[in-house]
Design a protein around this motif. Structure first.
Motif, mmCIF file in Angstrom:
data_model
loop_
_atom_site.group_PDB
_atom_site.id
_atom_site.type_symbol
_atom_site.label_atom_id
_atom_site.label_comp_id
_atom_site.label_asym_id
_atom_site.label_seq_id
_atom_site.Cartn_x
_atom_site.Cartn_y
_atom_site.Cartn_z
ATOM 1 N N LEU A 66 1.015 -1.074 -0.127
ATOM 2 C CA LEU A 66 0.035 -0.181 -0.002
ATOM 3 C C LEU A 66 0.893 1.371 0.203
ATOM 4 N N ARG A 67 1.914 1.247 0.787
ATOM 5 C CA ARG A 67 2.700 2.633 1.284
ATOM 6 C C ARG A 67 3.175 2.557 -0.782
ATOM 7 N N ASP A 68 4.045 1.918 -1.141
ATOM 8 C CA ASP A 68 4.753 1.144 -2.296
ATOM 9 C C ASP A 68 3.427 2.201 -3.347
ATOM 10 N N VAL A 69 2.456 2.265 -3.336
ATOM 11 C CA VAL A 69 1.735 2.477 -4.416
ATOM 12 C C VAL A 69 1.310 4.057 -4.472
ATOM 13 N N SER A 70 0.628 4.258 -2.948
ATOM 14 C CA SER A 70 0.825 5.141 -2.654
ATOM 15 C C SER A 70 1.965 5.947 -2.540
ATOM 16 N N GLN A 71 2.975 5.645 -2.899
ATOM 17 C CA GLN A 71 4.191 6.594 -3.346
ATOM 18 C C GLN A 71 4.011 6.825 -4.629
ATOM 19 N N ARG A 72 4.199 5.663 -5.318
ATOM 20 C CA ARG A 72 4.397 5.712 -6.380
ATOM 21 C C ARG A 72 3.388 6.301 -7.841
ATOM 22 N N THR A 73 1.948 6.409 -7.072
ATOM 23 C CA THR A 73 0.961 7.589 -7.501
ATOM 24 C C THR A 73 0.836 8.610 -7.588
ATOM 25 N N ASN A 74 1.453 9.401 -6.323
ATOM 26 C CA ASN A 74 1.414 9.910 -5.637
ATOM 27 C C ASN A 74 -0.129 10.778 -5.245
ATOM 28 N N THR A 75 -0.117 9.248 -4.509
ATOM 29 C CA THR A 75 -1.696 9.303 -4.009
ATOM 30 C C THR A 75 -1.744 9.191 -2.368
ATOM 31 N N LYS A 76 -2.392 10.125 -1.497
ATOM 32 C CA LYS A 76 -2.443 9.315 -0.260
ATOM 33 C C LYS A 76 -2.493 8.594 -0.081
ATOM 34 N N LEU A 77 -2.603 7.504 0.981
ATOM 35 C CA LEU A 77 -2.162 6.534 1.227
ATOM 36 C C LEU A 77 -4.054 6.031 1.969
ATOM 37 N N ARG A 78 -4.209 6.917 2.364
ATOM 38 C CA ARG A 78 -5.946 6.695 2.901
ATOM 39 C C ARG A 78 -7.033 6.763 0.899
ATOM 40 N N VAL A 79 -6.380 7.423 0.785
ATOM 41 C CA VAL A 79 -6.941 7.274 -0.707
ATOM 42 C C VAL A 79 -6.930 6.340 -1.635
ATOM 43 N N VAL A 80 -5.598 5.425 -1.648
ATOM 44 C CA VAL A 80 -5.423 4.399 -2.206
ATOM 45 C C VAL A 80 -6.033 3.484 -1.229
ATOM 46 N N ALA A 81 -6.062 2.951 0.227
ATOM 47 C CA ALA A 81 -6.965 2.152 0.620
ATOM 48 C C ALA A 81 -8.718 2.204 0.596
ATOM 49 N N GLU A 82 -9.512 3.704 0.423
ATOM 50 C CA GLU A 82 -10.420 3.745 -0.117
ATOM 51 C C GLU A 82 -10.828 3.129 -1.164
ATOM 52 N N HIS A 83 -10.008 3.184 -2.143
ATOM 53 C CA HIS A 83 -10.044 2.703 -4.052
ATOM 54 C C HIS A 83 -9.716 0.972 -3.526
ATOM 55 N N LEU A 84 -9.188 0.624 -3.322
ATOM 56 C CA LEU A 84 -9.107 -0.845 -2.924
ATOM 57 C C LEU A 84 -9.629 -1.310 -2.717
ATOM 58 N N MET A 85 -10.143 -0.789 -1.584
ATOM 59 C CA MET A 85 -11.702 -1.547 -0.467
ATOM 60 C C MET A 85 -12.760 -1.166 -1.362
ATOM 61 N N ALA A 86 -13.232 -0.488 -2.533
ATOM 62 C CA ALA A 86 -14.346 -0.360 -3.687
ATOM 63 C C ALA A 86 -14.166 -1.167 -4.819
ATOM 64 N N PHE A 87 -12.815 -1.259 -4.858
ATOM 65 C CA PHE A 87 -12.246 -2.375 -6.275
ATOM 66 C C PHE A 87 -13.065 -3.848 -5.623
ATOM 67 N N THR A 88 -12.711 -4.182 -4.006
ATOM 68 C CA THR A 88 -13.390 -5.348 -3.339
ATOM 69 C C THR A 88 -14.685 -5.584 -3.614
ATOM 70 N N GLN A 89 -15.145 -4.055 -3.483
ATOM 71 C CA GLN A 89 -16.646 -3.911 -3.960
ATOM 72 C C GLN A 89 -17.128 -4.000 -5.526
ATOM 73 N N GLY A 90 -16.358 -4.138 -6.307
ATOM 74 C CA GLY A 90 -16.694 -3.939 -7.873
ATOM 75 C C GLY A 90 -15.784 -3.293 -8.395
ATOM 76 N N ALA A 91 -15.207 -1.696 -7.831
ATOM 77 C CA ALA A 91 -16.032 -0.440 -8.406
ATOM 78 C C ALA A 91 -14.503 -1.228 -9.266
ATOM 79 N N GLU A 92 -14.171 0.105 -10.429
ATOM 80 C CA GLU A 92 -12.907 0.085 -10.945
ATOM 81 C C GLU A 92 -11.519 0.470 -10.020
ATOM 82 N N LEU A 93 -10.346 -0.422 -9.947
ATOM 83 C CA LEU A 93 -9.348 0.575 -9.373
ATOM 84 C C LEU A 93 -8.438 1.566 -10.260
#
Length: 113
Positions: A66-93
């Protein structure tokens, strides 16, 4: 009715109505920040669990993913986590996060072999 500020380092201090209002606003802002921090921590913990399952890796490595994804995409860790949790529910990442997630999981999976 009189109000006083209690402090360990200073004697009792009389508070005016303005002082009380300012202290109330400060405490409300602090409470709001603490509520947001607790909420962010919970979503990050849930996302770590999702990465553990998706990548079949240990929680420590999932945190690093998660930390790597956040740093490499320049996205806040919390936002990456929110996107990932939405992805687990069927949303697009988002594409950048999806690409970096795959790379990071592969990196940390190879470490345990």
């Amino acid at each position: 009715m009189a109000f006083f500020a209690v402090s360990r380092s200073q004697p009792l201090k009389f508070l005016s109505a303005t002082d009380l209002a300012m202290e109330y606003e400060r405490l409300e802002a602090e409470c709001s920040q603490l509520e947001q921090a607790v909420s962010s921590h919970a979503i990050v913990d849930q996302a770590i669990g999702a990465v553990v399952v998706l990548g079949r890796i240990a929680p420590e490595e999932a945190w690093r993913v998660l930390r790597d994804v956040s740093q490499r995409t320049n996205t806040k860790l919390r936002v990456v986590a929110e996107h990932l949790m939405a992805f687990t529910q069927g949303a697009e990442l988002p594409e950048a996060e999806r690409t970096e997630l795959r790379k990071a999981i592969a990196r940390y999976q190879s470490w345990k072999r």
